[in-house]
Scaffold this active site. Structure first.
Site, PDB file in Angstrom:
ATOM      1  N   ASP A  62       0.870  -1.171   0.000  1.00  0.00           N
ATOM      2  CA  ASP A  62       0.000   0.000   0.000  1.00  0.00           C
ATOM      3  C   ASP A  62       0.910   1.225   0.000  1.00  0.00           C
ATOM      4  OD1 ASP A  62      -1.642   2.144   0.607  1.00  0.00           O
ATOM      5  OD2 ASP A  62      -2.673   1.134   2.268  1.00  0.00           O
ATOM      6  N   TYR A 156      -8.928  15.773  -6.694  1.00  0.00           N
ATOM      7  CA  TYR A 156      -8.006  14.975  -7.502  1.00  0.00           C
ATOM      8  C   TYR A 156      -7.086  15.869  -8.326  1.00  0.00           C
ATOM      9  CZ  TYR A 156      -6.497  11.652 -11.106  1.00  0.00           C
ATOM     10  OH  TYR A 156      -5.767  10.885 -11.977  1.00  0.00           O
ATOM     11  N   LYS A 160      -2.968  16.024  -8.153  1.00  0.00           N
ATOM     12  CA  LYS A 160      -2.104  15.799  -9.302  1.00  0.00           C
ATOM     13  C   LYS A 160      -1.245  17.035  -9.601  1.00  0.00           C
ATOM     14  CE  LYS A 160      -2.986  11.528 -10.217  1.00  0.00           C
ATOM     15  NZ  LYS A 160      -1.936  10.510  -9.950  1.00  0.00           N
ATOM     16  N   ILE A 189      -8.301   8.219 -20.141  1.00  0.00           N
ATOM     17  CA  ILE A 189      -7.777   6.928 -20.570  1.00  0.00           C
ATOM     18  C   ILE A 189      -8.800   5.856 -20.209  1.00  0.00           C
ATOM     19  CG2 ILE A 189      -5.857   5.302 -20.399  1.00  0.00           C
ATOM     20  CD1 ILE A 189      -5.054   8.031 -21.551  1.00  0.00           C
ATOM     21  N   PRO A 192      -9.985   0.998 -15.582  1.00  0.00           N
ATOM     22  CA  PRO A 192     -10.940   0.847 -14.481  1.00  0.00           C
ATOM     23  C   PRO A 192     -11.054   2.090 -13.595  1.00  0.00           C
ATOM     24  CG  PRO A 192      -9.569  -1.109 -14.670  1.00  0.00           C
ATOM     25  CD  PRO A 192      -8.967  -0.073 -15.588  1.00  0.00           C
TER      26      PRO A 192
END
Length: 251
Positions: A62, A156, A160, A189, A192
């Protein structure tokens, strides 16, 4: 592609987030070129599937746990004698959320995975690379850092953006000691990731419409870019983020 034939033969790459998506595709590509692969992921079974049939080891780790990351680096060095390349692919948005609905837990989880995870892996492998006098690090950023993620993923995008800045700082700090560090900022992209982030069909369609090529990228396209950036064709490249977005994502 590398400038020198067989450049990757016998060299070793450590990939976080290697169990699926871009991480797995990149492992396949490096293995194709003859590299040793350290496939690391919190999903132990997925990492093992990635490593199967290659000169590779799977390490359950992790990336938010520094001790686990240190152990993954040590395992790679022990198995193959050294680590030449690090690709920090582990990352996720957690879930989509309007800015005012982002709670402390989502914010912290997003930073723990995307920023802390990248920091842990970079800091764990750098002393080894510095001792060897060479190493290339590629970090997964996102086109979101240029757009800010309004309405659904400011958390997010912000994380980034931190990855891009951290990559630049590390690259410039160690540029004269044989280390190169770059980030990749993809557009959408087909991985998943979208399902895991609960991307709605409406949002996915808006993302698609913003790409002039009218398609999502593939994990393999990003993996080939990682390979190129790690190669001896890119020795004068460092501190940059490279955009791969089908021409979109700028507005």
């Amino acid at each position: 592609m590398a400038k020198t034939p067989d450049y990757f033969q016998g060299r070793t790459v450590l990939i976080t987030g290697a169990a699926s998506g871009i991480g797995r595709a990149t492992a396949e590509i490096f293995a194709r070129e003859g590299a040793n692969v350290v496939a690391s992921d919190v999903d132990a079974a997925g990492a093992a599937e990635t490593a199967a049939g290659k000169t590779a080891i799977a390490v359950a780790a992790d990336v938010t746990d520094r001790a686990a990351v240190d152990a993954a680096v040590a395992a790679g060095i022990d198995a193959f004698g050294g680590i030449d390349f690090l690709f920090n692919s582990a990352g996720a948005a957690g879930r989509r959320s309007p800015f005012l609905d982002i709670d402390a837990a989502l914010w912290r989880e997003t930073y723990a995975l995307n920023v802390d995870g990248t920091f842990h892996a970079m800091q764990a492998v750098l002393p080894h690379m510095l001792e060897r006098g060479a190493g290339t690090i590629v970090n997964m950023a996102s086109m979101a850092h240029r757009r800010g993620g309004p309405g659904h993923s400011v958390h997010y995008a912000s994380a980034k953006g931190a990855v891009v800045t951290m990559t630049m700082g590390v690259a410039r700090e160690f540029a004269d000691r044989g280390i190169r560090a770059l980030s990749i900022s993809p557009g959408p992209i087909d991985t998943p990731f979208q399902a895991a982030a609960a991307t709605s069909p409406e949002l996915a369609q808006r993302m698609l419409e913003d790409v002039p090529m009218k398609r999502f990228g593939t994990p393999e396209e990003i993996g080939e870019l990682v390979l190129f950036l790690c190669s001896d064709a890119c020795r004068f490249m460092t501190a940059d983020t490279v955009y791969a977005n089908g021409g979109g994502g700028w507005r």
